[in-house]
Write a protein that holds these residues in place. Sequence first.
Motif, mmCIF file in Angstrom:
data_model
loop_
_atom_site.group_PDB
_atom_site.id
_atom_site.type_symbol
_atom_site.label_atom_id
_atom_site.label_comp_id
_atom_site.label_asym_id
_atom_site.label_seq_id
_atom_site.Cartn_x
_atom_site.Cartn_y
_atom_site.Cartn_z
ATOM 1 N N ASN A 1 0.827 -1.137 0.017
ATOM 2 C CA ASN A 1 0.186 0.058 -0.114
ATOM 3 C C ASN A 1 0.807 1.243 -0.011
ATOM 4 O OD1 ASN A 1 -1.285 2.101 1.404
ATOM 5 N ND2 ASN A 1 -2.675 0.951 2.132
ATOM 6 N N ALA A 2 1.099 2.147 -1.021
ATOM 7 C CA ALA A 2 1.787 3.010 -1.338
ATOM 8 C C ALA A 2 1.833 4.108 0.069
ATOM 9 C CB ALA A 2 1.725 3.783 -2.487
ATOM 10 N N LYS A 3 0.563 4.315 0.389
ATOM 11 C CA LYS A 3 0.409 5.291 1.654
ATOM 12 C C LYS A 3 1.308 4.841 2.760
ATOM 13 C CE LYS A 3 -4.070 7.359 0.729
ATOM 14 N NZ LYS A 3 -5.604 6.860 0.778
ATOM 15 N N GLN A 4 1.095 3.466 3.021
ATOM 16 C CA GLN A 4 1.909 3.043 4.055
ATOM 17 C C GLN A 4 3.443 3.253 4.112
ATOM 18 O OE1 GLN A 4 1.409 -1.418 3.726
ATOM 19 N NE2 GLN A 4 3.105 -1.837 4.940
ATOM 20 N N ILE A 5 4.116 3.454 2.803
ATOM 21 C CA ILE A 5 5.339 3.609 2.969
ATOM 22 C C ILE A 5 5.747 5.125 3.077
ATOM 23 C CG2 ILE A 5 7.444 3.810 1.203
ATOM 24 C CD1 ILE A 5 6.364 2.663 -1.035
ATOM 25 N N ALA A 6 4.864 5.864 2.776
ATOM 26 C CA ALA A 6 4.969 7.365 3.118
ATOM 27 C C ALA A 6 5.151 7.345 4.803
ATOM 28 C CB ALA A 6 3.831 8.120 2.581
ATOM 29 N N ARG A 7 4.068 6.586 5.480
ATOM 30 C CA ARG A 7 3.853 7.043 6.880
ATOM 31 C C ARG A 7 5.259 5.966 7.553
ATOM 32 N NH1 ARG A 7 1.949 8.058 11.401
ATOM 33 N NH2 ARG A 7 1.502 6.634 12.956
ATOM 34 N N SER A 8 5.483 4.946 7.020
ATOM 35 C CA SER A 8 6.571 4.328 7.576
ATOM 36 C C SER A 8 7.942 5.009 7.428
ATOM 37 C CB SER A 8 6.835 2.813 6.857
ATOM 38 O OG SER A 8 5.777 1.868 7.128
ATOM 39 N N VAL A 9 8.119 5.604 6.157
ATOM 40 C CA VAL A 9 9.495 6.194 5.963
ATOM 41 C C VAL A 9 9.391 7.449 7.010
ATOM 42 C CG1 VAL A 9 10.704 7.486 4.192
ATOM 43 C CG2 VAL A 9 9.653 5.433 3.727
#
Length: 292
Positions: free
Chosen positions: A208-216
Motif C-alpha cells: 500500500n503506497a500510503k503505508q510507505i509514506a508513513r513508515s518512511v
Amino acid sequence: MKISQVLNSGNVTVSCEVFPPKKDAGLPHAKEVVQEIAALHPAFVSVTYGAGGTNSGFAMELAEEVQKSGVPVLSHLTCVSASKADVLAKAEAFRAHGVENILALRGDIPKEGTYPRPDQYLHACALIADLKARGSFCVGGACYPEGHIESPNWAEDLHYLKEKADAGCDFFTSQMFFDNDIFYAFLYRALSAGITVPIIAGIMPVTNAKQIARSVELSGTCVPRRFRCIADHFGDDPVAMRQAGIAYATEQIIDLIASGVKHIHIYTMNKPDVAAQIFRNLSGIIDPPHAD
Ligand code: FAD
C-alpha cells in the motif's frame, strides 16, 4: 523454545511479526491472524507492544495464542512509558504466561509527558541488562541499518548497539530497509565493532503506497529509486501494488539468503495472505518445515 536456539540451529529462518489490536473488538480477528500466520510454520512469531503499554493485555493474549499454535513467541516490551518496577513486573507476567523470549525496547519518546522520570529506564540497554540478570530470558534488541533516527551519526549508533550486545543481548532484529546494500554495509560495520550475535533482517512487504509514506516518515528509511518507481506507478491500483510489493519483498529476501544472510523477519502488518504468498514464493528456498 528460546529464539537463540532457533537462530543457532544452522538453518535459514523466516519469522513473522504481528501486532495486537487497540480495542477488545479487534481481538478475535487478531487471533485469527496469528493462527493463519502460525500455519505457515514461521521460525517464530513476534508480538509488538505499544510504547505506552496500553495494549499490553492484548499483547499477552496474542503471545498465548502463538504458543498454543506450537510456534515459539517473541514478546516485545517497551520501557519508555512506565517505571522500571512496572516494566520488570510486566516481564515477569510474560514469564508467568510461558514467554521465554523478550525483545527489549525503549519505545518512541512520547511527544507529551515527563519522560524521562528518575524511576525510568533511559535506554533499552539497561532493560536488557536487568532482564538478563533475572536469568532464563532470551533477550533481543532493535538495530537500525541506516542509524536510529535520533542518532547524530552511525558511529554513535554503533557504539550504543555494542553496549546492548555487551549487556547480554542474544540477537538483534533490524528496522525495515528496502535496499539490501545498506544492510550488508551495516553487517560489516557491526562485525567490525565486535558485534557477533545473530542479526535478523527486517523486511516489510509494502502493499500500500500510503503505508510507505508513513513508515518512511517514522523511521527515516531510504526508499531506493526502483522501489519509488513501483509505488508511483502502481500506488493507485491496490491489486497491482500488492503484487508488486510482494514481488519486491520476495526478491529482497532471495538476495539476502543468496548473499549468506540466515535470518529474515517479515513485518506482516497483520496481513496473513501477504505473508503466505511470500512463503509460497520461497517454498523451494527456505529450509523445511515451511508451508508450500
Ligand atoms: P535504544 O536502544 O534505547 O536507542 C534509542 C536511541 O538512543 C538511539 O538513537 C541510540 O543510539 C541512543 N542510545 C542508546 N543507548 C544510549 C545511551 N546509553 N546514551 C545515549 N544514547 C543512547 N516500538 C514500540 O513502541 N513497540 C514495539 O513493539 C516496537 N518494536 C520494534 C521492533 C524492531 C525490530 C524495531 C527495529 C523497532 C521497534 N520499535 C517498537 C520502535 C522502537 O521502540 C523505536 O525505534 C525507539 O525509538 C528506539 O527503541 P530502541 O530499543 O532501539 O532504543
